[in-house]
Every structure is written in structure tokens, then in C-alpha cells.
Design an enzyme around this catalytic site. Structure first.
Site, short mmCIF file in Angstrom:
data_model
loop_
_atom_site.label_atom_id
_atom_site.label_comp_id
_atom_site.label_asym_id
_atom_site.label_seq_id
_atom_site.Cartn_x
_atom_site.Cartn_y
_atom_site.Cartn_z
CB SER A 1 30.52 -13.10 -17.14
OG SER A 1 30.60 -14.28 -16.37
CG ASP B 1 28.73 -19.26 -22.08
OD1 ASP B 1 29.16 -19.81 -21.05
OD2 ASP B 1 28.20 -18.13 -22.08
#
Length: 330
Positions: free
Chosen positions: A174, A273
Site C-alpha cells: 500500500s 482492490d
């Protein structure tokens, strides 16, 4: 080493006045108190984890500013103990939107123990400074300092005895994957100490964004999305805002991806995602940039953003671990 764990973020009573909020993630109160709502508790290192046999310890990289790291060492075979076969080094940058989570958190400690037991590499998990106490670009500078510390280190026993400086990798999830990209670009133009080079990098579910919605990103309310709001919160002075090259590496005027400073790159994403299309676009751009390295894309079906960190013992998380192991060991 108590100073390693110092954080100004603390819980606050609900009676206090909230001056700023990112729902489900963070509240800032009028008295300056910061409440991080999704941060897992800090845990100490372990000399030998009872489940994975991975050992860990904490080190201080810099006192001014305070930069530290948690080192992880896999259970070594007699060959490794005799120093005949060193293991790759992974400098790892945790996720958390640049404003929460930690290299010392329970969430990342549990995941990294398992990661090291499967991949059999030495991990340096960097504790960089967080926003809003220290806005970006401080975290990028901290991570570069950590990478330089690894390259020039002549005193840390685990690195000296067991780390292979010819196979230094960088990786992250991330926001940490965002940092990986910046470190790889910087390594392409700025030499590390002692002739050490970054051999490879992986970006896992990278936090990239931009002012124009792409793919599955909702056009309506794009500027109110969490990714948009978070970037402006953690880097309020960023030139170009959410189109700064640090968050949007494909924006016009960003440094060419042909300058990535390593020879192999793995881009990971997941089907559900919300940042998946950014990751795929990044992979395709690297592939078409003229970069001389090898780039691969690894996608996992029916999973969400950083699922492998939150649920590391699932079947799909193990698929990712095995892919990381192949990438780091071959």
C-alpha cells in the site's frame, strides 16, 4: 530502546471536540490529540517466534531524526550458520496511508514473522515518521536513510554475518509500495554507499492515485474518496496535489520509468482492490517504458486491498508468500 515506540497518537474521550476526521481511520481533536482508529497495538521483538521460529530485534538507524527498524532473521541451517551461504536482504516499508501502523505493530510483526519463515530472507522493516506529526516527504527521506544504513553497515551482526549485499531488495504494501517506487526511482539516479545496488523491488497493492478517475474508480465524488483525502492530509504541501509524481507516477512531467534503479520488479494487486487499475496501469507503463529490467504482474482473484497483511494464513495469502519467495530467492 523505549524511545523507538514513542507515538504522540493516543485515544481520546468522545466528549472532546473533533476538528478533523477521516472516517474509520483517524480523528484529530481541538486539543491536538490524534486518535488512529485502525492502528494495531505495538508488540516487542522475539528472539525465536514459537510459531515460525523467526527471530527479530530492534535497531536505531538515526537519532536525529529518530528512524528505527525491526530486523527479522529466518531460522538458519548449519550451512548458513557457517557463513557459507548468506541470504537476501529485504528492506521493507509497511503500509498505513503514511499516517498509521508501524513496523512494531502486532499486525505487521505477525505478518513479517510468517513472511520470513516462508521466503527465508533477512528483513529490515523500517519505522519511518508518520503524518500529521511529520508530513511527507519526511517518510521518503527516512526510508532512503534506512536503505543507506543497510548498504554501509559494518556493525550490525545479523547483516554482517547473514545478509547478502549483492542481493538487496526493497518491498512494501500500500503506502509502503508507494515508497518502494520512490526508492527505486531514487536508486536510479543516486548511488548507495559502498557500491551496493538495489537488485529487485516489489510493490504490493500500491497506493497510487490521480486527479482523474480511471477504470473502476467512481467519477462522481472522486475528490471525496479516501485515497484523495488521505494524500492531501499527509502531504498538504505537495506540488500538484494528488497529481504529484510521488502519488501519480504516470502524471505528465514525472520522471521516466525507464530510470527505475533495479533489475527486476514485481507488481502485485488483487481483484477487489479499489486501487487495482492503478497498479495494472503502472505495470503496463513500466513494461512499455524502455526499462531494461524484468517486470511481472501478479494478481489474486476475489481478494481486497492488502488482504494478505490482515489475513496472512489464508490460502490466497500463502500463494502470495510463495510468489514473493520465488521472486526473492531466484
Amino acid at each position: 530502546m523505549d524511545s523507538i515506540y514513542t507515538r504522540t497518537a493516543t485515544a481520546a474521550p468522545n466528549t472532546k471536540e473533533i476538528t478533523m476526521e477521516i472516517p474509520t481511520f483517524l480523528r484529530i481533536y481541538k486539543d491536538g490529540t490524534i486518535e488512529r482508529l485502525q492502528e494495531s497495538p505495538m508488540v516487542p521483538p522475539t528472539l525465536e517466534d514459537p510459531t515460525t521460529a523467526t527471530s527479530s530485534k530492534d535497531v536505531v538507524i538515526s537519532n536525529n531524526p529518530l528512524i528505527s527498524a525491526r530486523l527479522y532473521l529466518p531460522k538458519l541451517t548449519p550451512t548458513h550458520e557457517n557463513n557459507l551461504n548468506k541470504v537476501p536482504i529485504l528492506v521493507y516499508f509497511h503500509g498505513g496511508g503514511f499516517f498509521f501502523e508501524s513496523a512494531f505493530s502486532q499486525l505487521h510483526h505477525k505478518y513479517t514473522n510468517l513472511f520470513v519463515s516462508v521466503t527465508h530472507v533477512l528483513v529490515v522493516s523500517v519505522e519511518y515518521r508518520l503524518a500529521p506529526e511529520t508530513p511527507l516527504p519526511a517518510a521518503y527521506d527516512d526510508c532512503w536513510e534506512a536503505l543507506k544504513w543497510v548498504a554501509r553497515n559494518k556493525t550490525e551482526a545479523w547483516l554482517m554475518k547473514h545478509g547478502d549485499l549483492n542481493r538487496v531488495f526493497i518491498g512494501g504494501d500500500s503506502a509502503g509500495a508507494n515508497i518502494v517506487h520512490s526508492m527505486a526511482m531514487r536508486a536510479g539516479v543516486e548511488a548507495l554507499p559502498c557500491g551496493v545496488k538495489v537488485y529487485g523491488a516489489f510493490v504490493s497493492h500500491p497506493y497510487f492515485y490521480g486527479s482523474k478517475a480511471i477504470g473502476s474508480e467512481a467519477v462522481a465524488g472522486h475528490e471525496e474518496s479516501v485515497s484523495f483525502v488521505v494524500w492531501n492530509f499527509v502531504y498538504p504541501s505537495a506540488p500538484g496535489g494528488v497529481d504529484n509524481p510521488m502519488i501519480n507516477p504516470l502524471v505528465h512531467g514525472a520522471s521516466g520509468l525507464a530510470g527505475i534503479g533495479c533489475c527486476k520488479l514485481l507488481v502485485c494487486t488483487a481483484e477487489r482492490d479499489e486501487l487495482r487499475d492503478r497498479a495494472i496501469l503502472y505495470y503496463e507503463a513500466v513494461k512499455e517504458s524502455g526499462w531494461q529490467g524484468e517486470v511481472e504482474l501478479f494478481q489474486v482473484e476475489d481478494e481486497d486491498h492488502v488482504f494478505h497483511i490482515h489475513h496472512p494464513q489464508t490460502e490466497n495469502a500463502f500463494k502470495m508468500l510463495k510468489r514473493f519467495a520465488d521472486f526473492l530467492r531466484n
